[in-house]
Write a protein that holds these residues in place. Structure first.
Motif, PDB file in Angstrom:
ATOM      1  N   LEU A  47       0.825  -1.203   0.000  1.00 20.70           N
ATOM      2  CA  LEU A  47       0.000   0.000   0.000  1.00 20.70           C
ATOM      3  C   LEU A  47       0.862   1.257   0.000  1.00 20.70           C
ATOM      4  CD1 LEU A  47      -3.009  -0.687   2.409  1.00 20.70           C
ATOM      5  CD2 LEU A  47      -3.089  -0.306  -0.052  1.00 20.70           C
ATOM      6  N   ALA A  48       1.950   1.222   0.747  1.00 24.78           N
ATOM      7  CA  ALA A  48       2.845   2.376   0.793  1.00 24.78           C
ATOM      8  C   ALA A  48       3.442   2.641  -0.581  1.00 24.78           C
ATOM      9  CB  ALA A  48       3.950   2.131   1.820  1.00 24.78           C
ATOM     10  N   ARG A  49       3.757   1.591  -1.317  1.00 25.93           N
ATOM     11  CA  ARG A  49       4.306   1.751  -2.668  1.00 25.93           C
ATOM     12  C   ARG A  49       3.257   2.306  -3.619  1.00 25.93           C
ATOM     13  NH1 ARG A  49       5.418  -2.659  -6.104  1.00 25.93           N
ATOM     14  NH2 ARG A  49       5.164  -4.010  -4.302  1.00 25.93           N
ATOM     15  N   ILE A  50       2.016   1.822  -3.447  1.00 27.53           N
ATOM     16  CA  ILE A  50       0.920   2.312  -4.298  1.00 27.53           C
ATOM     17  C   ILE A  50       0.677   3.793  -4.047  1.00 27.53           C
ATOM     18  CG2 ILE A  50      -1.548   2.123  -4.792  1.00 27.53           C
ATOM     19  CD1 ILE A  50      -1.352  -0.856  -4.080  1.00 27.53           C
ATOM     20  N   LYS A  51       0.766   4.213  -2.772  1.00 26.20           N
ATOM     21  CA  LYS A  51       0.496   5.604  -2.408  1.00 26.20           C
ATOM     22  C   LYS A  51       1.502   6.572  -3.029  1.00 26.20           C
ATOM     23  CE  LYS A  51      -1.836   4.591   1.966  1.00 26.20           C
ATOM     24  NZ  LYS A  51      -1.748   4.673   3.444  1.00 26.20           N
TER      25      LYS A  51
END
Length: 203
Positions: A126-130
């Motif tokens: 999720l952090a990478r997607i953000k």
């Protein structure tokens, strides 16, 4: 000297020919109209959509802002879905959050956040997607919902024409308040071949 007249025969032949052309055109137009009406019927154009109230969500959505006509969001939605798949995140449901009323806002200024619903994604991913897109959670809420079958790309044109007037009428009949920031949400269940059109009901 014998004189032969062909004028009458030529005129009769012309009338017969024109009658055949007229009949052909009539049959052709009848077939076109029948196919057109059949296509509309197949895509539920003549149906009366039923609004149901039920709990929807929660959803974790990955979206990108698009400004412009709502029917042009496809490439932006594909961009989000394509990036997720390239980075190992599978999604089977698309989502559209439509922020403006087309009856009140110029088509070129309509705002929408479109992308995909993701499930079972860990915090690291999720952090990478953000870093690339907006990630938010749509909380579980009682909603007014209409479901339409996805039968072809034409469904994405016909279904909103049927869904939103019915949802608006339901909203008026129930006397629900128009809350600040209300949005229309569309969820595209690709495997299930169903699009859900919904308004969250104010508490």
């Amino acid at each position: 000297m014998q004189v032969i007249f062909f004028a009458k025969d030529n005129k009769d032949d012309k009338i017969i020919f024109m009658n055949k052309v007229f009949k052909f055109l009539l049959v052709f137009l009848s077939i076109v109209v029948a196919l057109f009406l059949g296509t509309l019927y197949y895509h539920d154009f003549f149906s009366s959509p039923q609004v149901v109230e039920k709990e929807m969500g929660p959803y974790v959505v990955v979206t990108k802002r698009f400004v412009g006509a709502y029917h042009k969001v496809g490439p932006t939605m594909d961009e989000v879905d394509g990036w997720l798949r390239e980075n190992g995140v599978e999604s089977t449901k698309g989502v559209g959050l439509y922020l403006d009323d087309p009856a009140e806002v110029e088509e070129s200024e309509l705002r929408s956040d479109v992308g995909s619903i993701v499930e079972d994604v860990d915090e690291e991913v999720l952090a990478r997607i953000k870093e690339k897109f907006e990630v938010r959670e749509i909380p579980k809420a009682k909603s007014a919902v209409i479901e339409f079958s996805i039968k072809s790309n034409l469904s994405y044109i016909i279904a909103p024409m049927k869904a939103y007037p019915a949802l608006t009428q339901h909203w008026i009949e129930k006397g629900y308040a128009e809350a600040e920031g209300d949005i229309g949400i569309e969820i595209y269940d690709i495997p299930g071949k169903v699009t859900s059109y919904m308004f969250a009901i104010p508490e």
